[in-house]
Enzyme design. Structure first.
Site, PDB file in Angstrom:
ATOM      1  N   SER A 112     -16.247 -10.265 -29.044  1.00 37.83           N
ATOM      2  CA  SER A 112     -16.298 -10.865 -27.714  1.00 37.83           C
ATOM      3  C   SER A 112     -17.165 -12.107 -27.638  1.00 37.83           C
ATOM      4  O   SER A 112     -16.969 -12.945 -26.751  1.00 37.83           O
ATOM      5  CB  SER A 112     -16.811  -9.839 -26.697  1.00 37.83           C
ATOM      6  OG  SER A 112     -18.104  -9.390 -27.052  1.00 37.83           O
ATOM      7  N   GLU A 165     -26.847  -8.084 -15.604  1.00 38.78           N
ATOM      8  CA  GLU A 165     -27.759  -8.791 -16.497  1.00 38.78           C
ATOM      9  C   GLU A 165     -27.310  -8.494 -17.929  1.00 38.78           C
ATOM     10  O   GLU A 165     -27.672  -7.479 -18.505  1.00 38.78           O
ATOM     11  CB  GLU A 165     -29.211  -8.353 -16.281  1.00 38.78           C
ATOM     12  CG  GLU A 165     -29.776  -8.784 -14.943  1.00 38.78           C
ATOM     13  CD  GLU A 165     -31.264  -8.522 -14.828  1.00 38.78           C
ATOM     14  OE1 GLU A 165     -31.879  -8.118 -15.848  1.00 38.78           O
ATOM     15  OE2 GLU A 165     -31.806  -8.713 -13.732  1.00 38.78           O
ATOM     16  N   HIS A 201     -23.378 -11.291 -23.847  1.00 39.31           N
ATOM     17  CA  HIS A 201     -22.239 -12.170 -23.570  1.00 39.31           C
ATOM     18  C   HIS A 201     -22.683 -13.426 -22.836  1.00 39.31           C
ATOM     19  O   HIS A 201     -23.568 -13.390 -21.984  1.00 39.31           O
ATOM     20  CB  HIS A 201     -21.189 -11.415 -22.761  1.00 39.31           C
ATOM     21  CG  HIS A 201     -20.654 -10.225 -23.490  1.00 39.31           C
ATOM     22  ND1 HIS A 201     -21.059  -8.949 -23.218  1.00 39.31           N
ATOM     23  CD2 HIS A 201     -19.773 -10.143 -24.526  1.00 39.31           C
ATOM     24  CE1 HIS A 201     -20.447  -8.112 -24.032  1.00 39.31           C
ATOM     25  NE2 HIS A 201     -19.665  -8.817 -24.842  1.00 39.31           N
TER      26      HIS A 201
END
Length: 216
Positions: free
Chosen positions: A9, A185, A189
């Site tokens: 990701s 939070e 990422h």
């Protein structure tokens, strides 16, 4: 030529409903489009194992021809699985990937994993164990170029400091994002701001390695 991306990701293009969350691979094309077309196969949650099992690696190899560059960055999710430990399953999988890219005539480049943002008592903590070191060692062992994103992102966060570095990541207060109405939070990422900076660094490294042709 093509620049093909394999990763998790932190490299992938995120779904539209997660905007402005983004992996760095989603912002590489504006930095390279005149000499290399970016094909981003990275997927959230991917490991060196699942990327192959889900057919993404086969798709990437199918599009790879002689002279193409294949950037490979895994580690965040591998470290969550015992059989994909840095010096066993993970390194074995990377070796296999490198060999297969070379068999297609492509140029494999390993990337160390981007660091997570984890400060403790004002000091940035290392969160990826031996994974970055193993990638560096594989670079030497296999005669590969390595883009050291772990070291570069660590330096970046430390230069910005604990508070300013938040701007690179996906932080939203309650009510500020429709998908995460309760707030978020996320120190793994990236916000588009952070992802764009990393993509710029990757492009600079590719230029240093001699892959850039002349702009038309």
């Amino acid at each position: 030529m093509k620049i093909l991306l394999a990763g998790d990701s932190t490299v992938a293009a995120c779904p539209s409903y997660e905007y402005p969350m983004s992996g760095w691979g989603a912002h590489l094309a504006p930095e390279t489009y005149w000499w290399g077309a970016v094909h981003n196969f990275a997927k959230g949650g991917a490991t060196t194992e699942s990327f192959r099992e889900e057919g993404l690696w086969t798709q990437l190899l199918h599009q790879t021809v002689a002279g193409d560059v294949v950037l490979i960055q895994f580690g965040h999710n591998d470290q969550k699985r015992e059989h994909l430990a840095a010096r066993t399953g993970y390194s074995d999988n990377l070796r296999r990937m490198v060999a297969e890219v070379r068999a297609k005539g492509g140029v494999p480049i390993l990337c160390t994993s981007v660091e997570r943002r984890h400060f403790l008592a004002g000091a940035l903590q290392a969160t990826l164990g031996e994974y970055p070191a193993v990638v560096r060692e594989l670079g030497s062992e296999l005669g590969l170029d390595v883009i050291d994103l772990n070291q570069w992102t660590r330096t970046l966060y430390e230069e910005l400091g604990e508070e300013k570095s938040k701007e690179l990541f996906f932080h939203f207060a309650p009510g500020a994002h429709a998908h995460w109405a309760g707030g978020l939070e996320d120190n793994t990422h990236f916000h588009q701001k952070g992802a764009t900076m990393i993509a710029g660094y990757v492009a600079e490294q590719l230029e240093t390695l001699g892959f850039v042709g002349a702009r038309a």
